[in-house]
Design a protein around this motif. Structure first.
Motif, PDB file in Angstrom:
ATOM      1  N   PHE A  61       5.582  33.563 -65.769  1.00  0.00           N
ATOM      2  CA  PHE A  61       5.971  34.822 -66.413  1.00  0.00           C
ATOM      3  C   PHE A  61       4.850  35.830 -66.207  1.00  0.00           C
ATOM      4  CE2 PHE A  61       9.059  36.285 -69.751  1.00  0.00           C
ATOM      5  CZ  PHE A  61       8.570  37.589 -69.881  1.00  0.00           C
ATOM      6  N   PHE A  62       5.084  36.831 -65.331  1.00  0.00           N
ATOM      7  CA  PHE A  62       4.089  37.882 -65.086  1.00  0.00           C
ATOM      8  C   PHE A  62       4.159  38.871 -66.252  1.00  0.00           C
ATOM      9  CE2 PHE A  62       5.493  36.676 -60.687  1.00  0.00           C
ATOM     10  CZ  PHE A  62       4.347  35.976 -60.353  1.00  0.00           C
ATOM     11  N   TYR A  63       3.297  38.677 -67.212  1.00  0.00           N
ATOM     12  CA  TYR A  63       3.347  39.401 -68.486  1.00  0.00           C
ATOM     13  C   TYR A  63       2.440  40.629 -68.384  1.00  0.00           C
ATOM     14  CZ  TYR A  63       3.734  39.745 -73.604  1.00  0.00           C
ATOM     15  OH  TYR A  63       3.999  40.154 -74.887  1.00  0.00           O
ATOM     16  N   ASN A  82       4.033  20.861 -75.447  1.00  0.00           N
ATOM     17  CA  ASN A  82       3.405  20.193 -74.299  1.00  0.00           C
ATOM     18  C   ASN A  82       4.050  20.589 -72.973  1.00  0.00           C
ATOM     19  OD1 ASN A  82       1.370  18.577 -73.314  1.00  0.00           O
ATOM     20  ND2 ASN A  82       2.603  16.707 -73.364  1.00  0.00           N
ATOM     21  N   MET A  83       4.270  21.898 -72.795  1.00  0.00           N
ATOM     22  CA  MET A  83       4.910  22.425 -71.579  1.00  0.00           C
ATOM     23  C   MET A  83       3.939  23.199 -70.685  1.00  0.00           C
ATOM     24  SD  MET A  83       8.569  23.872 -72.968  1.00  0.00           S
ATOM     25  CE  MET A  83       9.938  22.790 -73.340  1.00  0.00           C
ATOM     26  N   GLN A  84       2.640  23.029 -70.897  1.00  0.00           N
ATOM     27  CA  GLN A  84       1.638  23.841 -70.189  1.00  0.00           C
ATOM     28  C   GLN A  84       1.738  23.750 -68.662  1.00  0.00           C
ATOM     29  OE1 GLN A  84       1.105  21.399 -72.401  1.00  0.00           O
ATOM     30  NE2 GLN A  84      -0.657  21.813 -73.714  1.00  0.00           N
ATOM     31  N   ASP A  85       2.199  22.598 -68.154  1.00  0.00           N
ATOM     32  CA  ASP A  85       2.275  22.431 -66.695  1.00  0.00           C
ATOM     33  C   ASP A  85       3.470  23.155 -66.089  1.00  0.00           C
ATOM     34  OD1 ASP A  85       0.031  20.852 -66.753  1.00  0.00           O
ATOM     35  OD2 ASP A  85       1.147  18.961 -66.797  1.00  0.00           O
ATOM     36  N   ASN A  86       4.470  23.489 -66.908  1.00  0.00           N
ATOM     37  CA  ASN A  86       5.701  24.058 -66.363  1.00  0.00           C
ATOM     38  C   ASN A  86       6.062  25.443 -66.876  1.00  0.00           C
ATOM     39  OD1 ASN A  86       6.209  20.828 -66.570  1.00  0.00           O
ATOM     40  ND2 ASN A  86       6.962  21.710 -64.674  1.00  0.00           N
ATOM     41  N   TYR A  87       5.337  25.941 -67.858  1.00  0.00           N
ATOM     42  CA  TYR A  87       5.612  27.277 -68.393  1.00  0.00           C
ATOM     43  C   TYR A  87       4.280  27.995 -68.556  1.00  0.00           C
ATOM     44  CZ  TYR A  87       7.620  30.846 -71.614  1.00  0.00           C
ATOM     45  OH  TYR A  87       8.025  32.017 -72.214  1.00  0.00           O
ATOM     46  N   LYS A  88       4.064  28.985 -67.682  1.00  0.00           N
ATOM     47  CA  LYS A  88       2.796  29.703 -67.699  1.00  0.00           C
ATOM     48  C   LYS A  88       3.035  31.190 -67.938  1.00  0.00           C
ATOM     49  CE  LYS A  88       0.654  26.319 -64.714  1.00  0.00           C
ATOM     50  NZ  LYS A  88      -0.086  25.522 -65.647  1.00  0.00           N
ATOM     51  N   ILE A  89       2.415  31.704 -68.999  1.00  0.00           N
ATOM     52  CA  ILE A  89       2.434  33.152 -69.238  1.00  0.00           C
ATOM     53  C   ILE A  89       1.155  33.703 -68.644  1.00  0.00           C
ATOM     54  CG2 ILE A  89       2.510  34.988 -70.948  1.00  0.00           C
ATOM     55  CD1 ILE A  89       3.913  33.122 -72.820  1.00  0.00           C
ATOM     56  N   LEU A  90       1.308  34.508 -67.594  1.00  0.00           N
ATOM     57  CA  LEU A  90       0.152  35.043 -66.878  1.00  0.00           C
ATOM     58  C   LEU A  90      -0.208  36.408 -67.463  1.00  0.00           C
ATOM     59  CD1 LEU A  90       1.462  34.094 -63.327  1.00  0.00           C
ATOM     60  CD2 LEU A  90       0.061  32.712 -64.870  1.00  0.00           C
ATOM     61  N   THR A  91      -1.322  36.462 -68.181  1.00  0.00           N
ATOM     62  CA  THR A  91      -1.693  37.694 -68.888  1.00  0.00           C
ATOM     63  C   THR A  91      -2.959  38.351 -68.357  1.00  0.00           C
ATOM     64  OG1 THR A  91      -2.906  36.396 -70.533  1.00  0.00           O
ATOM     65  CG2 THR A  91      -0.620  36.953 -71.060  1.00  0.00           C
ATOM     66  N   ASP A  92      -3.760  37.624 -67.594  1.00  0.00           N
ATOM     67  CA  ASP A  92      -5.073  38.154 -67.212  1.00  0.00           C
ATOM     68  C   ASP A  92      -5.127  38.759 -65.813  1.00  0.00           C
ATOM     69  OD1 ASP A  92      -6.164  37.542 -69.631  1.00  0.00           O
ATOM     70  OD2 ASP A  92      -6.934  35.584 -69.014  1.00  0.00           O
ATOM     71  N   GLY A  93      -4.092  38.550 -64.998  1.00  0.00           N
ATOM     72  CA  GLY A  93      -4.120  39.063 -63.629  1.00  0.00           C
ATOM     73  C   GLY A  93      -3.485  40.434 -63.504  1.00  0.00           C
ATOM     74  N   MET A  95      -0.993  42.987 -60.818  1.00  0.00           N
ATOM     75  CA  MET A  95       0.094  42.801 -59.852  1.00  0.00           C
ATOM     76  C   MET A  95      -0.438  42.591 -58.437  1.00  0.00           C
ATOM     77  SD  MET A  95       3.343  42.436 -60.266  1.00  0.00           S
ATOM     78  CE  MET A  95       3.791  41.262 -59.011  1.00  0.00           C
ATOM     79  N   PRO A  96      -1.453  43.344 -57.979  1.00  0.00           N
ATOM     80  CA  PRO A  96      -1.977  43.069 -56.632  1.00  0.00           C
ATOM     81  C   PRO A  96      -2.495  41.631 -56.473  1.00  0.00           C
ATOM     82  CG  PRO A  96      -2.708  45.233 -57.364  1.00  0.00           C
ATOM     83  CD  PRO A  96      -2.037  44.577 -58.546  1.00  0.00           C
ATOM     84  N   GLU A  97      -3.087  41.074 -57.523  1.00  0.00           N
ATOM     85  CA  GLU A  97      -3.566  39.689 -57.450  1.00  0.00           C
ATOM     86  C   GLU A  97      -2.393  38.717 -57.359  1.00  0.00           C
ATOM     87  OE1 GLU A  97      -7.753  39.658 -59.907  1.00  0.00           O
ATOM     88  OE2 GLU A  97      -5.909  40.053 -61.067  1.00  0.00           O
ATOM     89  N   TYR A  98      -1.334  38.984 -58.133  1.00  0.00           N
ATOM     90  CA  TYR A  98      -0.151  38.125 -58.081  1.00  0.00           C
ATOM     91  C   TYR A  98       0.537  38.234 -56.723  1.00  0.00           C
ATOM     92  CZ  TYR A  98      -0.758  38.041 -63.197  1.00  0.00           C
ATOM     93  OH  TYR A  98      -1.257  37.901 -64.470  1.00  0.00           O
ATOM     94  N   VAL A  99       0.626  39.446 -56.187  1.00  0.00           N
ATOM     95  CA  VAL A  99       1.260  39.665 -54.880  1.00  0.00           C
ATOM     96  C   VAL A  99       0.510  38.910 -53.789  1.00  0.00           C
ATOM     97  CG1 VAL A  99       1.669  41.419 -53.082  1.00  0.00           C
ATOM     98  CG2 VAL A  99       2.403  41.854 -55.431  1.00  0.00           C
ATOM     99  N   GLU A 100      -0.801  38.897 -53.877  1.00  0.00           N
ATOM    100  CA  GLU A 100      -1.603  38.177 -52.879  1.00  0.00           C
ATOM    101  C   GLU A 100      -1.262  36.684 -52.876  1.00  0.00           C
ATOM    102  OE1 GLU A 100      -6.312  37.289 -51.902  1.00  0.00           O
ATOM    103  OE2 GLU A 100      -5.797  38.999 -53.175  1.00  0.00           O
ATOM    104  N   ILE A 101      -1.110  36.105 -54.065  1.00  0.00           N
ATOM    105  CA  ILE A 101      -0.758  34.677 -54.170  1.00  0.00           C
ATOM    106  C   ILE A 101       0.657  34.442 -53.647  1.00  0.00           C
ATOM    107  CG2 ILE A 101      -0.333  32.779 -55.784  1.00  0.00           C
ATOM    108  CD1 ILE A 101      -2.589  34.072 -57.547  1.00  0.00           C
ATOM    109  N   LEU A 102       1.594  35.312 -54.054  1.00  0.00           N
ATOM    110  CA  LEU A 102       2.981  35.174 -53.593  1.00  0.00           C
ATOM    111  C   LEU A 102       3.084  35.332 -52.083  1.00  0.00           C
ATOM    112  CD1 LEU A 102       4.769  37.154 -56.452  1.00  0.00           C
ATOM    113  CD2 LEU A 102       4.929  34.699 -56.039  1.00  0.00           C
ATOM    114  N   ASN A 103       2.304  36.251 -51.519  1.00  0.00           N
ATOM    115  CA  ASN A 103       2.278  36.435 -50.065  1.00  0.00           C
ATOM    116  C   ASN A 103       1.819  35.162 -49.357  1.00  0.00           C
ATOM    117  OD1 ASN A 103       3.250  38.815 -48.883  1.00  0.00           O
ATOM    118  ND2 ASN A 103       1.543  39.989 -49.717  1.00  0.00           N
ATOM    119  N   GLY A 104       0.902  34.440 -49.989  1.00  0.00           N
ATOM    120  CA  GLY A 104       0.448  33.160 -49.422  1.00  0.00           C
ATOM    121  C   GLY A 104       1.602  32.189 -49.285  1.00  0.00           C
TER     122      GLY A 104
END
Length: 201
Positions: A61-63, A82-93, A95-104
């Motif tokens: 979740f890109f929050y 106990n869902m930490q491995d499968n549900y991640k709320i991304l709050t510290d990044g 959009m350019p950082e997320y795009v870089e990972i997705l581009n990978g």
């Protein structure tokens, strides 16, 4: 051009669409969820993610557009279940950082089946939601991710001017699926705001 032609397998897949959440989100599609500010888009999606995880999906979740207190409460619930491995709320990044990972993922053609990305909100991916070319570039990027098997859900606001000929109307038209969230000023018996979801707006 032959490699782009529709195949019998593609036709079969379209006949048997798989829903991430029954009747709402189709696996491998980009769904645009929109509504007025405060209609409950973020709250509803944060909650539905628990169901997605229970059904075997991993959710990112890109929050980028919500207030941190709500994210903190949901994060506590993720830990409790106990869902930490499968549900991640991304709050510290960003959009350019997320795009870089997705581009990978895109560059490596890495399979992303059973993965759901939720972008809150679309305006962070498009450089200008009132610009056709900026929106098209963002849409092509999302489609590249969906081609890897991922499901992508974008949240967005209805046009503030109430008109349909500019801005978000183009995003709505280019999405694979469209859901509109309306909230009612009427409260239920426990003083909760009631929101409804309509397919295709």
């Amino acid at each position: 051009f032959d490699k782009f032609a529709m195949t019998a397998q593609m036709r079969e897949d379209l006949k048997n669409m798989i829903y991430v959440i029954d009747g709402l989100f189709v696996e491998g599609y980009h769904t645009y969820v929109y509504g007025a500010s405060g209609s409950g888009k973020t709250t509803i999606l944060l909650s539905l993610c628990f169901e997605m995880v229970e059904l075997g999906y991993t959710v990112y979740f890109f929050y980028l557009d919500g207030e941190q207190f709500s994210a903190s409460k949901v994060s506590e619930e993720i830990d409790k279940r106990n869902m930490q491995d499968n549900y991640k709320i991304l709050t510290d990044g960003t959009m350019p950082e997320y795009v870089e990972i997705l581009n990978g993922f895109v560059n490596k053609k890495e399979p992303l089946n059973k993965t759901v990305f939720i972008l809150d909100t679309f305006k962070f991916l498009s450089t200008d939601v009132n610009n056709k070319n900026a929106n098209k570039k963002a849409m092509h990027f999302i489609k590249d991710i969906c081609k890897l098997g991922a499901t992508f859900i974008s949240l967005g606001h209805t046009n503030k001017d109430g008109k349909n000929q500019s801005g978000t109307a183009e995003i709505e038209q280019d999405s694979d699926a469209l859901l509109k969230i309306d909230s009612s000023e009427a409260m239920d018996d426990e003083n909760n705001i009631v929101s409804t979801i309509q397919q295709g707006g």
